[in-house]
Write an enzyme that holds these catalytic residues in place. Structure first.
Site, PDB file in Angstrom:
ATOM      1  N   ASP A  10     -12.826   5.069   1.867  1.00 22.64           N
ATOM      2  CA  ASP A  10     -11.398   5.222   2.177  1.00 22.64           C
ATOM      3  C   ASP A  10     -10.994   6.689   2.113  1.00 22.64           C
ATOM      4  OD1 ASP A  10      -8.625   5.261   2.301  1.00 22.64           O
ATOM      5  OD2 ASP A  10      -8.306   3.737   0.759  1.00 22.64           O
ATOM      6  N   GLU A  65      -7.079   0.409  -4.201  1.00 20.18           N
ATOM      7  CA  GLU A  65      -7.002   0.318  -2.743  1.00 20.18           C
ATOM      8  C   GLU A  65      -8.301  -0.189  -2.103  1.00 20.18           C
ATOM      9  OE1 GLU A  65      -5.448   4.188  -1.787  1.00 20.18           O
ATOM     10  OE2 GLU A  65      -3.546   3.684  -2.742  1.00 20.18           O
ATOM     11  N   ASP A 107       0.883  -1.166   0.000  1.00 19.36           N
ATOM     12  CA  ASP A 107       0.000   0.000   0.000  1.00 19.36           C
ATOM     13  C   ASP A 107       0.923   1.218   0.000  1.00 19.36           C
ATOM     14  OD1 ASP A 107      -1.643   2.141   0.582  1.00 19.36           O
ATOM     15  OD2 ASP A 107      -2.319   1.378   2.527  1.00 19.36           O
ATOM     16  N   LYS A 135       2.690  11.557  -3.524  1.00 11.38           N
ATOM     17  CA  LYS A 135       1.672  10.860  -4.304  1.00 11.38           C
ATOM     18  C   LYS A 135       0.650  11.837  -4.894  1.00 11.38           C
ATOM     19  CE  LYS A 135      -1.533   6.987  -3.627  1.00 11.38           C
ATOM     20  NZ  LYS A 135      -1.952   5.997  -2.630  1.00 11.38           N
TER      21      LYS A 135
HETATM   22  P1  ADP Z   1      -2.705   7.407   3.116  1.00  5.42           P
HETATM   23  O1  ADP Z   1      -3.519   6.267   2.654  1.00  5.42           O
HETATM   24  O2  ADP Z   1      -2.975   8.654   2.390  1.00  5.42           O
HETATM   25  O3  ADP Z   1      -1.256   7.127   3.244  1.00  5.42           O
HETATM   26  P2  ADP Z   1      -3.551   6.969   5.840  1.00  5.42           P
HETATM   27  O4  ADP Z   1      -4.688   6.067   5.639  1.00  5.42           O
HETATM   28  O5  ADP Z   1      -2.339   6.449   6.505  1.00  5.42           O
HETATM   29  O6  ADP Z   1      -3.190   7.763   4.559  1.00  5.42           O
HETATM   30  O7  ADP Z   1      -4.121   8.206   6.655  1.00  5.42           O
HETATM   31  C1  ADP Z   1      -3.300   9.264   6.932  1.00  5.42           C
HETATM   32  C2  ADP Z   1      -4.148  10.401   7.388  1.00  5.42           C
HETATM   33  O8  ADP Z   1      -4.935   9.993   8.504  1.00  5.42           O
HETATM   34  C3  ADP Z   1      -3.313  11.578   7.836  1.00  5.42           C
HETATM   35  O9  ADP Z   1      -3.854  12.754   7.318  1.00  5.42           O
HETATM   36  C4  ADP Z   1      -3.441  11.514   9.335  1.00  5.42           C
HETATM   37  O10 ADP Z   1      -3.328  12.780   9.926  1.00  5.42           O
HETATM   38  C5  ADP Z   1      -4.833  10.963   9.505  1.00  5.42           C
HETATM   39  N1  ADP Z   1      -5.055  10.343  10.795  1.00  5.42           N
HETATM   40  C6  ADP Z   1      -4.377   9.324  11.356  1.00  5.42           C
HETATM   41  N2  ADP Z   1      -4.862   9.036  12.579  1.00  5.42           N
HETATM   42  C7  ADP Z   1      -5.877   9.910  12.778  1.00  5.42           C
HETATM   43  C8  ADP Z   1      -6.787  10.144  13.883  1.00  5.42           C
HETATM   44  N3  ADP Z   1      -6.723   9.424  15.003  1.00  5.42           N
HETATM   45  N4  ADP Z   1      -7.688  11.139  13.741  1.00  5.42           N
HETATM   46  C9  ADP Z   1      -7.746  11.876  12.614  1.00  5.42           C
HETATM   47  N5  ADP Z   1      -6.938  11.712  11.573  1.00  5.42           N
HETATM   48  C10 ADP Z   1      -6.011  10.738  11.655  1.00  5.42           C
HETATM   49 MG    MG Z   2      -4.352   4.706   2.063  1.00  5.53          MG
END
Ligand code: ADP
Ligand code: MG
Length: 631
Positions: A190, A168, A8, A69
């Site tokens: 998502d 995804e 991922d 990205k």
């Molecule tokens: P990506 O798929 O884009 O890599 P993720 O699924 O890892 O992203 O999500 C990352 C996002 O989730 C970031 O913007 C992060 O700040 C947010 N995030 C992570 N934990 C929390 C939370 N507990 N509350 C709100 N936002 C969160």
């Molecule tokens: Mg993601």
């Protein structure tokens, strides 16, 4: 056969997983983390990836690249606005593409993403004890053709054989549905760091059939962070007449604090943003601070329009699937931003369902990718799983009057192939230009041009006589291949792709080499540092011996001291040959010193003397206790 992994490659965080005994498992990285920040930093000529890169972001804002990205496979005119907000330099590249400037070098987003992939795979290879070469990489379902191609190329630049690029949400559904029996219709929601995807699937009897997909590739958690950044900065500006966003370092600190506040607010109803010494008053040089309370209610007010924006893709996906909300059996939340209470609330509001939280929102995508990798490799433990995915956007060509003529409409099952016949508009027209478009708008200019294909060498004939057969072929990765031939002449004519932002083969090859050279250089640098550190700890030990061996002769002490001084100089010179020489010499001198003074000091020490150098080589901060003469 080495195992294939599922990756991922997230905007914010990346995760790698593999099938272990019939189940997908996340592989932890070298730092012990289950997720790896998708952050790459260039420091001197060193490349840092993941947590260590993220940690030094505020100190190195211009060379710490994150959320790359958002730029991958994009045209400059699509990302200008986002580029302006970035603490690192993003600019227009060749052919309207996007480049990131770091330390005077222009990097394609693919190259930067390749560094993240390289680290994930290197760490996983070390953990699994086998060299990983094959991978399934995920992309947001709503990624267009160029974004998919660019992601695949990032994999290639990282030296991977990309078995498949999958969506995804489809991957998340695979992870979710692996152990479910019976038929159900699920909606995967998502919301990650930079993108938003909605997918509706039907699951049953091992078949995962995507019905529709929709999304917004410009919506994610970072947008929520920026609302907080703007709120803080505007307030600060009002009070101090100073825009913190213009100061790269301050901006980076603001972004970090904003994200932290947002995450706090997922559990607490208020939080304090505190950034001491954020900057100095330009006139009085007194330090200035940010200290502000943010309530969850205020946060929801600041982000109200972002929250509203998630509604439309959900409704779109439902209507494309010809379903209503009540037909959905389960709503699965994926992506870190679904932890925001207001997001959960809005999902519940739109679908009328309490979201299912049985899958880990951070890991589901990688786990599903590992399942897909297993399916491709014929992992027998998986049984018969069939994945039926769709293309997210309509593909077509530009026709007279600047309109788009759809060839393959959105939500068509992939792989798909479609042929249409076109003709010439003028007498003796020697060639035609076909503008390949992706998007839902009726006018060509409002859609994304994937490239212009020139078909040349059409023999002279009257207008309308030529039979130009254009074939659109979407493979299982959702990547489009276009071919064209002129039929009346019986000759296949050449196709030239112009005006496309994706890298060509020679670029990719060059970048693969560069990346490999960099990896080799990093390794060499690391070895050099280790050698230097080894010599330095040997020097420290020698100095200690001189101090502690009070009974040793002055001559012996002087000799050892000379060798230690030489070592110090060699270390400072950074000259490899000198360092090697000094190491050898100091080891010898130390051994001699220890042997001659063995009677006065401990017996054990002499035996250890030679070993000390070897040990110091492995561990740079050994000041070894068992090397000390016993009292
Ligand atoms: P990506 O798929 O884009 O890599 P993720 O699924 O890892 O992203 O999500 C990352 C996002 O989730 C970031 O913007 C992060 O700040 C947010 N995030 C992570 N934990 C929390 C939370 N507990 N509350 C709100 N936002 C969160
Ligand atoms: Mg993601």
């Amino acid at each position: 056969m080495a195992k294939a992994v599922g990756i991922d490659l997230g905007t914010t965080n990346s995760v790698i997983a593999v099938m272990e005994g019939g189940r997908p498992e996340v592989i932890v990285n070298a730092e012990g983390g289950r997720t790896t920040p998708s952050v790459v930093a260039y420091k001197g000529d060193e490349t840092l990836v993941g947590q260590i890169a993220r940690r030094q972001a505020a100190l190195n804002p211009a060379a710490t690249l994150f959320e790359v990205k958002r730029f991958i496979g994009r045209r400059w005119d699509e990302v200008k606005e986002e580029a302006a907000r970035s603490p690192f330099a993003v600019k227009e590249g060749p052919g309207g593409s996007v480049r990131i400037s770091v330390n005077g070098k222009d990097l394609a987003p693919e190259q930067v993403s390749a560094e993240v992939l390289r680290k994930l795979v290197a760490d996983a290879s070390a953990k699994l004890g086998q060299k990983i070469t094959d991978a399934v990489i995920t992309v947001p379902a709503y990624f267009d053709n160029s974004q998919r191609e660019a992601t695949k190329q990032a994999g290639e630049i990282a030296g991977l054989n990309v078995l498949r690029v999958i969506n995804e949400p489809t991957a998340a559904a695979l992870a979710y549905g692996l152990e479910r029996k019976g038929n159900e219709t699920v909606l995967v929601f998502d919301l990650g760091g930079g993108t938003f995807d909605v997918t509706i699937l039907e699951l049953g009897d091992g078949v995962f059939e995507v019905k529709s997909t929709a999304g917004d590739t410009h919506l994610g958690g970072a947008d929520f962070d920026h609302r907080i950044v703007d709120w803080l900065a505007e307030d600060f500006n009002k009070e101090h007449n100073f825009d913190l966003r213009k100061d790269k370092q301050a901006l980076q600190r603001l972004i970090e604090a904003a994200e932290k506040a947002k995450i706090d607010l997922s559990n607490a109803s208020e939080t304090t943003v505190s950034l001491p010494f954020i900057t100095f008053d330009p006139e009085t040089r007194t330090p200035m601070h940010v200290e502000k309370v943010l309530t969850r209610a205020k946060f929801e007010e600041l982000t109200a329009d972002l929250l509203r924006r998630v509604r439309k893709p959900v409704e779109q996906a439902l209507s494309d699937a010809k379903l209503s909300a009540s037909d959905i059996n389960e709503v699965i939340l994926v992506g870190g931003s679904t932890r925001i209470p207001a997001v959960k609330r809005i999902v519940q509001d739109i679908t009328g369902k309490t979201p299912n939280e049985s899958v880990n929102p951070d890991e589901a995508v990688a786990l599903g990718a590992a399942v897909q990798a297993g399916i491709i490799q014929g992992d027998s433990s998986l049984g018969d799983i069939v994945l039926v995915d769709v293309t997210p956007l309509t593909l077509g060509v530009e026709v007279k009057g600047g309109m788009i003529a759809p060839m393959i409409t959105r939500n068509t099952t992939v792989p798909a192939k479609k042929t249409e016949i076109y003709t010439t508009a003028e007498n003796n027209q020697p060639g035609v230009e076909i503008n390949v478009l992706q998007g839902e708008r009726p006018m060509a200019a409002d859609n994304k041009s994937l490239g212009r294909f020139k078909l040349e060498g059409i023999p002279p004939m009257p207008a309308g006589r030529a039979q130009i057969e254009v074939t659109f072929d979407i493979d299982a990765n959702g990547i489009l291949h276009v071919t064209a031939k002129e039929k009346t002449s019986g000759k296949e004519s050449s196709i030239r792709i112009e005006n496309t932002t994706t890298l060509d083969k020679s670029d990719v090859e060059r970048m693969v080499q560069e990346a490999e050279q960099n990896a080799a250089a990093d390794k060499a640098r690391k070895e050099k540092v280790e050698k230097r550190n080894a010599l330095d700890s040997l020097r420290v030990q020698a100095t200690q011996q001189i101090e502690e061996n009070t009974s040793a002769s002055q001559d012996a002490k002087d000799k050892l001291k000379a060798a230690a001084d030489e070592a110090e100089e060699a270390i400072r010179s950074e000259d490899d040959a000198k360092i090697a020489d000094a190491q050898k010499k100091l080891e010898e001198e130390l051994r001699t010193f220890m042997t001659t003074n063995a009677n006065q000091s401990a017996g054990g020490a002499q035996a250890d003397a030679a070993g000390a150098g070897a040990q110091a080589k492995q561990d740079d901060d050994v000041i070894d206790a068992d090397f000390k003469p016993a009292e």
